[in-house]
Design a protein around this motif. Sequence first.
Motif, PDB file in Angstrom:
ATOM      1  N   ARG A   1     -38.506 -15.193-105.749  1.00  0.00           N
ATOM      2  CA  ARG A   1     -37.780 -14.715-107.024  1.00  0.00           C
ATOM      3  C   ARG A   1     -37.322 -15.944-107.988  1.00  0.00           C
ATOM      4  N   SER A   2     -37.055 -17.140-107.088  1.00  0.00           N
ATOM      5  CA  SER A   2     -36.636 -18.096-108.100  1.00  0.00           C
ATOM      6  C   SER A   2     -37.774 -18.828-108.869  1.00  0.00           C
ATOM      7  N   LEU A   3     -39.069 -18.570-108.450  1.00  0.00           N
ATOM      8  CA  LEU A   3     -40.454 -18.621-109.168  1.00  0.00           C
ATOM      9  C   LEU A   3     -40.413 -17.996-110.356  1.00  0.00           C
ATOM     10  N   GLU A   4     -40.203 -16.744-109.952  1.00  0.00           N
ATOM     11  CA  GLU A   4     -40.327 -15.667-111.322  1.00  0.00           C
ATOM     12  C   GLU A   4     -39.262 -15.985-112.321  1.00  0.00           C
ATOM     13  N   GLN A   5     -38.189 -16.431-111.856  1.00  0.00           N
ATOM     14  CA  GLN A   5     -36.915 -16.733-112.750  1.00  0.00           C
ATOM     15  C   GLN A   5     -37.330 -17.941-113.487  1.00  0.00           C
ATOM     16  N   PHE A   6     -37.829 -18.851-112.888  1.00  0.00           N
ATOM     17  CA  PHE A   6     -38.447 -20.108-113.603  1.00  0.00           C
ATOM     18  C   PHE A   6     -39.573 -19.810-114.797  1.00  0.00           C
ATOM     19  N   LEU A   7     -40.377 -18.835-114.300  1.00  0.00           N
ATOM     20  CA  LEU A   7     -41.588 -18.625-115.260  1.00  0.00           C
ATOM     21  C   LEU A   7     -40.782 -17.748-116.452  1.00  0.00           C
ATOM     22  N   GLN A   8     -39.779 -16.946-116.125  1.00  0.00           N
ATOM     23  CA  GLN A   8     -39.249 -16.253-117.125  1.00  0.00           C
ATOM     24  C   GLN A   8     -38.395 -17.104-118.194  1.00  0.00           C
ATOM     25  N   ARG A   9     -37.666 -17.982-117.672  1.00  0.00           N
ATOM     26  CA  ARG A   9     -36.980 -19.071-118.395  1.00  0.00           C
ATOM     27  C   ARG A   9     -37.619 -19.873-119.281  1.00  0.00           C
ATOM     28  N   HIS A  10     -38.958 -20.320-119.075  1.00  0.00           N
ATOM     29  CA  HIS A  10     -39.662 -21.123-119.805  1.00  0.00           C
ATOM     30  C   HIS A  10     -40.757 -20.527-120.482  1.00  0.00           C
ATOM     31  N   GLU A  11     -41.068 -20.594-121.589  1.00  0.00           N
ATOM     32  CA  GLU A  11     -42.195 -20.170-122.475  1.00  0.00           C
ATOM     33  C   GLU A  11     -43.486 -21.233-122.202  1.00  0.00           C
ATOM     34  N   LYS A  12     -43.219 -22.410-122.237  1.00  0.00           N
ATOM     35  CA  LYS A  12     -44.463 -23.239-122.202  1.00  0.00           C
ATOM     36  C   LYS A  12     -44.386 -24.216-121.289  1.00  0.00           C
ATOM     37  N   ILE A  13     -44.945 -23.961-120.041  1.00  0.00           N
ATOM     38  CA  ILE A  13     -45.194 -24.696-118.733  1.00  0.00           C
ATOM     39  C   ILE A  13     -46.088 -25.522-118.319  1.00  0.00           C
ATOM     40  N   LEU A  14     -45.830 -26.639-117.949  1.00  0.00           N
ATOM     41  CA  LEU A  14     -47.067 -27.688-117.100  1.00  0.00           C
ATOM     42  C   LEU A  14     -47.214 -27.542-115.581  1.00  0.00           C
ATOM     43  N   PHE A  15     -48.137 -27.426-115.314  1.00  0.00           N
ATOM     44  CA  PHE A  15     -48.691 -27.158-113.839  1.00  0.00           C
ATOM     45  C   PHE A  15     -49.145 -28.647-113.338  1.00  0.00           C
ATOM     46  N   VAL A  16     -48.710 -29.021-112.259  1.00  0.00           N
ATOM     47  CA  VAL A  16     -49.267 -30.252-111.670  1.00  0.00           C
ATOM     48  C   VAL A  16     -49.767 -30.080-110.190  1.00  0.00           C
ATOM     49  N   THR A  17     -50.930 -30.513-109.825  1.00  0.00           N
ATOM     50  CA  THR A  17     -51.450 -30.220-108.526  1.00  0.00           C
ATOM     51  C   THR A  17     -52.771 -31.411-108.292  1.00  0.00           C
ATOM     52  N   PHE A  18     -52.594 -31.846-107.033  1.00  0.00           N
ATOM     53  CA  PHE A  18     -53.758 -32.669-106.577  1.00  0.00           C
ATOM     54  C   PHE A  18     -54.516 -32.069-105.459  1.00  0.00           C
ATOM     55  N   GLY A  19     -54.301 -30.673-105.474  1.00  0.00           N
ATOM     56  CA  GLY A  19     -54.991 -29.867-104.494  1.00  0.00           C
ATOM     57  C   GLY A  19     -55.188 -30.459-103.253  1.00  0.00           C
ATOM     58  N   SER A  20     -56.299 -30.626-102.414  1.00  0.00           N
ATOM     59  CA  SER A  20     -56.147 -31.179-101.032  1.00  0.00           C
ATOM     60  C   SER A  20     -56.373 -32.726-101.013  1.00  0.00           C
ATOM     61  N   MET A  21     -56.346 -33.388-102.267  1.00  0.00           N
ATOM     62  CA  MET A  21     -56.425 -34.785-102.456  1.00  0.00           C
ATOM     63  C   MET A  21     -55.036 -35.559-101.742  1.00  0.00           C
ATOM     64  N   THR A  22     -55.088 -36.622-100.985  1.00  0.00           N
ATOM     65  CA  THR A  22     -54.094 -37.342-100.620  1.00  0.00           C
ATOM     66  C   THR A  22     -54.124 -38.920-101.261  1.00  0.00           C
ATOM     67  N   ASN A  23     -53.152 -39.486-101.088  1.00  0.00           N
ATOM     68  CA  ASN A  23     -53.126 -40.928-101.700  1.00  0.00           C
ATOM     69  C   ASN A  23     -52.072 -41.623-100.789  1.00  0.00           C
TER      70      ASN A  23
END
Length: 421
Positions: free
Chosen positions: A242-264
Amino acid sequence: MKVLLTSVGTRGDIEPFLTIANMLHQKGHNVLCCFPEQFKKMTIDMEIPFISLGKEYLELLDTKEGKSVMGGKVNFFEKLKAYYHLYRKSSHVNRLIAKRQKDIIADFRPDRVVFHIKSIYPLIWGVENPKKVVLVSPIPYLVHYTKTQGHIGFNKDHGVFLNKLTYRLSNFALLKNVLSVTKQMDSCIQVSYGLLKKTMLSIKMVFTISPTLFPKPQYWSDHIQILGHHSITTSKIWKPDRSLEQFLQRHEKILFVTFGSMTNDSPREKTKAILDIVQEYNIPTIVNTSSGGLITINEYNPELIYYVSNIPYEYIFPKIYAVIHHGGSGTTHLALKHGCPSLIISHIIDQHMWAKLVHRMGTGPKSITISKMNSKKLESKILSLFQNNVYKIMAEEIGSSMKEEDFKEDLIQFLTITKKD
């Protein structure tokens, strides 16, 4: 038809095979997946039969040498040394995996073996069964010569003559490795280099890549096909907090960051480099911590930064504006398909190629490698990604074209219909 699908590598190497397995399973074929142990749950959850190739391959990537190769902050000579030690250790692992594949094929007696180039034994088996094997790759510039680009390991256009040479050199190294494995396996057929090369170049091969991104060269024969990117759909069984849904509702223009299965080797430093910038410029950001290449840092504004550890891309990408990612084949395809401009932080070989393609197509700023990533170098790139409307327009245009692609039936037929002489 009894179909064995086998692949080794990270998630990007496995997902195309699991997707194909699901397609074939739905068509009534008797399917068996043969992957590293780490992908057992993913396969079983899709109700696909599974046999393990062991944990050793992915455990290699979690070693000091593996992390240096994947994204360590080391110089050229240190990385070269890491590659060498990783190669030495992987030789033993490759023999174990080949032996397991040999035993599984002998027991399952498949009508078709669909395999990744990193899977050594199916190519050996294919020498005696050339019509029963199909090579599948989620990345281009592999095995078959392409005039406009060198082999993926050389990562650029060197001109027609040198490009051809890069494929010959890479194929030579690959086949020599396969031959070394056959010599150390008991009761394994012994084949010559020439016969192995002839088999590899003449068997069916399919690239699970969008032709919008990589059209098939006209000079390739019909036994090589490009039949679109196919992804696993898990969002129907996955439920957001529910907290994710609320975050998506609060913001109109969102950046998503992921490195998938990569480690460093410095995930806190890498995560902080990005979050310092997005917080300074008030950019709402979702961070996918997934395999540990990015981590949760609680000192940032929770109203602006949201962390997830496991989220289907087909769920989140339609809901966000842009993506910073590692440049894996699957992530690159899905980001563009959903009209998301991308900034790629490339880690390993093929990701550098996808990074160049994204920039060349006008769907994101010029990339940066994980070893050179810091806040100073990232700032202008992140702002450009988020503020340059041309990137968004181009990504949406390419995404519309990709959504019109439908190669599912073509792919199934290509895999299951026996090639004529």
